[in-house]
Design a protein around this motif. Structure first.
Motif, PDB file in Angstrom:
ATOM      1  N   VAL A   1      15.728  -6.042  20.496  1.00 18.19           N
ATOM      2  CA  VAL A   1      15.777  -5.497  19.131  1.00 18.19           C
ATOM      3  C   VAL A   1      14.731  -4.419  18.887  1.00 18.19           C
ATOM      4  O   VAL A   1      14.921  -3.567  18.008  1.00 18.19           O
ATOM      5  N   LEU A   2      13.631  -4.431  19.636  1.00 17.56           N
ATOM      6  CA  LEU A   2      12.551  -3.485  19.353  1.00 17.56           C
ATOM      7  C   LEU A   2      12.995  -2.014  19.393  1.00 17.56           C
ATOM      8  O   LEU A   2      12.611  -1.241  18.499  1.00 17.56           O
ATOM      9  N   PRO A   3      13.790  -1.589  20.379  1.00 20.71           N
ATOM     10  CA  PRO A   3      14.226  -0.180  20.351  1.00 20.71           C
ATOM     11  C   PRO A   3      15.011   0.179  19.092  1.00 20.71           C
ATOM     12  O   PRO A   3      14.868   1.288  18.557  1.00 20.71           O
ATOM     13  N   HIS A   4      15.818  -0.754  18.603  1.00 23.66           N
ATOM     14  CA  HIS A   4      16.603  -0.502  17.389  1.00 23.66           C
ATOM     15  C   HIS A   4      15.695  -0.412  16.163  1.00 23.66           C
ATOM     16  O   HIS A   4      15.860   0.475  15.312  1.00 23.66           O
ATOM     17  N   LEU A   5      14.749  -1.341  16.061  1.00 16.71           N
ATOM     18  CA  LEU A   5      13.843  -1.345  14.910  1.00 16.71           C
ATOM     19  C   LEU A   5      12.948  -0.106  14.937  1.00 16.71           C
ATOM     20  O   LEU A   5      12.681   0.505  13.890  1.00 16.71           O
ATOM     21  N   ARG A   6      12.486   0.261  16.113  1.00 14.14           N
ATOM     22  CA  ARG A   6      11.645   1.451  16.232  1.00 14.14           C
ATOM     23  C   ARG A   6      12.422   2.703  15.832  1.00 14.14           C
ATOM     24  O   ARG A   6      11.898   3.560  15.107  1.00 14.14           O
ATOM     25  N   ALA A   7      13.670   2.808  16.262  1.00  6.85           N
ATOM     26  CA  ALA A   7      14.478   3.997  15.973  1.00  6.85           C
ATOM     27  C   ALA A   7      14.757   4.150  14.482  1.00  6.85           C
ATOM     28  O   ALA A   7      14.841   5.271  13.972  1.00  6.85           O
TER      29      ALA A   7
END
Length: 271
Positions: free
Chosen positions: A118-124
């Motif tokens: 999930v981190l890449p999605h939240l960061r984006a």
């Protein structure tokens, strides 16, 4: 504006309670579980708000694919709840390698895989919330549930690091240390070791001490979670349950007293 939740272990216990609470506020939920059939009634009631996602969190590739599908379902993820968990009940000596590895695959690595995914999605998207569901018992082990506490304690430590790593991206993480609720963890979610008769006396004492009280209904914890996710600056850690809060404070005070009792020996070594 409605938020999008991604909740693992959503089909029963705390996961189910959090799913219902989020849906009732008008939020949208991707409910993930190995078996999503128990969510059929909610799917009928909240047709446009709930997506059921069959998912085994111990399968890293499936987790990454599932998180991509979850994001695509509603266009974003706002609140991620790592709730999926199982119980391995028994003395350490009794547990097999297969049981131990399977236990950590869900309780520790499953949460790690979801967090990584999930981190890449939240960061984006510029931020989001992660709730890591652990337990009030992460401060130390206890007979028969030592491996459960170990997995949750490891998740605690990893989550502390992730919180510091991800805050620069607007991601806020809270370690939710749950008290004892009637979640079915000790029934449907439990794997039992084969009892060793040499531990029977201790086992009998523990069973008598625990008694038959299942704990309060999971739904009683949901309002706390809903208030938590509304906080602009949430705590890094939160104990959920008044009785559990008292127990944790007592344990911390006892631990500090024991450290102080042996301070003289600790200080004999440099470093």
């Amino acid at each position: 504006m409605s938020r999008v939740w991604f909740i693992t272990g959503a089909s029963r216990g705390l996961g189910r309670a959090f799913t219902e609470a989020a849906l009732q506020t008008g939020d949208r939920v991707v409910g993930a579980a190995r078996n999503v059939e128990p969510l059929a009634d909610l799917a009928r009631k909240y047709q446009d708000q709930l997506v059921r996602l069959p998912l085994d969190v111990s399968d890293r590739a499936a987790v990454f694919e599932g998180v991509d599908r979850a994001t695509a379902a509603f266009g974003r993820l706002d609140i991620v709840v790592n709730n999926a968990g199982v119980m391995l009940l028994g003395m350490l000596e009794e547990a097999t390698e297969e049981q131990i590895r399977a236990h950590f695959d869900v309780n520790l690595f499953g949460a790690v895989w979801v967090t990584q995914a999930v981190l890449p999605h939240l960061r984006a998207q510029g931020g989001g919330r992660i709730l890591q569901v652990t337990t009030m018992g992460t401060g130390g082990g206890f007979p028969m549930v030592g491996l459960y506490a170990a997995g949750k304690s490891a998740l605690d430590s990893i989550s502390e690091a992730v919180a510091m790593e991800a805050e620069q991206f607007g991601v806020k993480l809270t370690i939710v240390q749950m008290g004892g609720y009637d979640t079915g963890l000790f029934t449907a979610g439990t794997t039992m070791t084969t009892p060793d008769p040499r531990y029977q006396e201790l086992r009998d004492k523990l069973i008598e001490m625990w008694g038959d009280e299942a704990g309060p209904a999971p739904g009683t914890a949901a309002p706390v979670i809903m208030e938590l996710v509304d906080l602009p600056e949430p705590p890094r850690r939160l104990i959920v349950g008044g009785a559990s809060y008292d127990m944790v404070q007592t344990d911390i005070e006892d631990r500090v007293a024991k450290y102080r009792a042996w301070e003289h020996l600790s200080r004999k070594a440099p470093g």
